[in-house]
Motif scaffolding. Structure first.
Motif, PDB file in Angstrom:
ATOM      1  N   LEU A  48       0.851  -1.183   0.000  1.00  0.00           N
ATOM      2  CA  LEU A  48       0.000   0.000   0.000  1.00  0.00           C
ATOM      3  C   LEU A  48       0.888   1.235   0.000  1.00  0.00           C
ATOM      4  O   LEU A  48       1.772   1.365   0.844  1.00  0.00           O
ATOM      5  N   SER A  49       0.654   2.144  -0.938  1.00  0.00           N
ATOM      6  CA  SER A  49       1.408   3.395  -1.018  1.00  0.00           C
ATOM      7  C   SER A  49       0.529   4.512  -0.474  1.00  0.00           C
ATOM      8  O   SER A  49      -0.606   4.675  -0.909  1.00  0.00           O
ATOM      9  N   LEU A  50       1.059   5.256   0.493  1.00  0.00           N
ATOM     10  CA  LEU A  50       0.296   6.317   1.153  1.00  0.00           C
ATOM     11  C   LEU A  50       1.107   7.605   1.196  1.00  0.00           C
ATOM     12  O   LEU A  50       2.341   7.562   1.149  1.00  0.00           O
ATOM     13  N   PHE A  77       7.507  -0.236   5.699  1.00  0.00           N
ATOM     14  CA  PHE A  77       7.521  -1.260   6.745  1.00  0.00           C
ATOM     15  C   PHE A  77       6.496  -2.329   6.393  1.00  0.00           C
ATOM     16  O   PHE A  77       5.662  -2.140   5.505  1.00  0.00           O
ATOM     17  N   TYR A  78       6.574  -3.455   7.076  1.00  0.00           N
ATOM     18  CA  TYR A  78       5.680  -4.584   6.841  1.00  0.00           C
ATOM     19  C   TYR A  78       4.857  -4.885   8.083  1.00  0.00           C
ATOM     20  O   TYR A  78       5.291  -4.634   9.209  1.00  0.00           O
ATOM     21  N   PHE A  79       3.660  -5.451   7.840  1.00  0.00           N
ATOM     22  CA  PHE A  79       2.808  -5.941   8.928  1.00  0.00           C
ATOM     23  C   PHE A  79       1.936  -7.062   8.380  1.00  0.00           C
ATOM     24  O   PHE A  79       1.818  -7.225   7.167  1.00  0.00           O
ATOM     25  N   ARG A  80       1.356  -7.850   9.279  1.00  0.00           N
ATOM     26  CA  ARG A  80       0.437  -8.923   8.900  1.00  0.00           C
ATOM     27  C   ARG A  80      -0.969  -8.584   9.379  1.00  0.00           C
ATOM     28  O   ARG A  80      -1.133  -8.000  10.447  1.00  0.00           O
ATOM     29  N   GLU A  93       2.969  -4.490   2.920  1.00  0.00           N
ATOM     30  CA  GLU A  93       4.006  -3.471   3.044  1.00  0.00           C
ATOM     31  C   GLU A  93       3.287  -2.137   2.942  1.00  0.00           C
ATOM     32  O   GLU A  93       2.369  -1.976   2.135  1.00  0.00           O
ATOM     33  N   ALA A  94       3.680  -1.182   3.742  1.00  0.00           N
ATOM     34  CA  ALA A  94       3.198   0.189   3.628  1.00  0.00           C
ATOM     35  C   ALA A  94       4.405   1.044   3.282  1.00  0.00           C
ATOM     36  O   ALA A  94       5.498   0.814   3.796  1.00  0.00           O
ATOM     37  N   ARG A  95       4.212   2.010   2.388  1.00  0.00           N
ATOM     38  CA  ARG A  95       5.331   2.861   1.978  1.00  0.00           C
ATOM     39  C   ARG A  95       4.836   4.236   1.600  1.00  0.00           C
ATOM     40  O   ARG A  95       3.666   4.437   1.367  1.00  0.00           O
ATOM     41  N   HIS A  96       5.768   5.177   1.561  1.00  0.00           N
ATOM     42  CA  HIS A  96       5.463   6.502   1.009  1.00  0.00           C
ATOM     43  C   HIS A  96       6.662   6.980   0.216  1.00  0.00           C
ATOM     44  O   HIS A  96       7.811   6.629   0.502  1.00  0.00           O
ATOM     45  N   TYR A  97       6.354   7.736  -0.814  1.00  0.00           N
ATOM     46  CA  TYR A  97       7.383   8.260  -1.726  1.00  0.00           C
ATOM     47  C   TYR A  97       7.703   9.719  -1.460  1.00  0.00           C
ATOM     48  O   TYR A  97       8.753  10.185  -1.839  1.00  0.00           O
ATOM     49  N   ASP A  98       6.745  10.463  -0.868  1.00  0.00           N
ATOM     50  CA  ASP A  98       6.942  11.904  -0.699  1.00  0.00           C
ATOM     51  C   ASP A  98       7.780  12.239   0.523  1.00  0.00           C
ATOM     52  O   ASP A  98       7.954  11.436   1.415  1.00  0.00           O
TER      53      ASP A  98
END
Length: 142
Positions: free
Chosen positions: A87-89, A126-129, A137-142
């Motif tokens: 997921l990209s946030l 980071f990762y979570f279950r 996986e959750a991530r951000h680019y900004d």
């Protein structure tokens, strides 16, 4: 002009309890439930949660795996071979997600920096279950 861009429509996750899973995704991850009431009263085969205006996660009851006959071996595929969904946030939502998960004692991995993805290098991830063992996986680019 016709739009020929391929987009991700949905990902189907096997879950033991779709209602509990929908509540996890709503409360811990911040995703809006879709068709939860319809599922609760038996009018929909499964609920979903909305990732964005174009993409949902379907929360498929694991008990229906044996009826998955569209492809040979589909019933045995539950949980495999997908490694994880990312997921990209935006940065603020990324931090809020991590905080909600930690508040609910959901284990999260250490932060990683500059991991490659669809939009280049992510600043942090980071990762979570989820409660059914699906890895995100959750991530951000900004």
């Amino acid at each position: 002009m016709t739009d020929h861009t391929t987009r991700l429509d949905h990902v189907v996750l096997w879950v033991r309890d779709p209602i509990a899973a929908a509540h996890f995704y709503e409360q811990a991850v911040g995703l809006e439930p879709v068709r939860l009431t319809d599922y609760s009263v038996g009018e929909a085969p499964f609920p979903s949660v909305r990732v964005n205006e174009e993409t949902i996660l379907d929360l498929m009851p694991l008990a229906t795996a044996e009826r998955m006959t569209m492809l040979p071996g589909a019933a045995e595929s539950s949980g495999h071979p997908v490694n994880h969904v990312c997921l990209s946030l935006p940065a603020g939502d990324f931090d809020a997600l991590r905080d909600r998960l930690e508040e609910r004692s959901v284990p999260v991995s250490d932060l990683a920096h500059d991991s490659f993805g669809a939009r280049g290098l992510a600043r942090r991830s980071f990762y979570f279950r989820d409660p059914d063992g699906n890895i995100f996986e959750a991530r951000h680019y900004d």
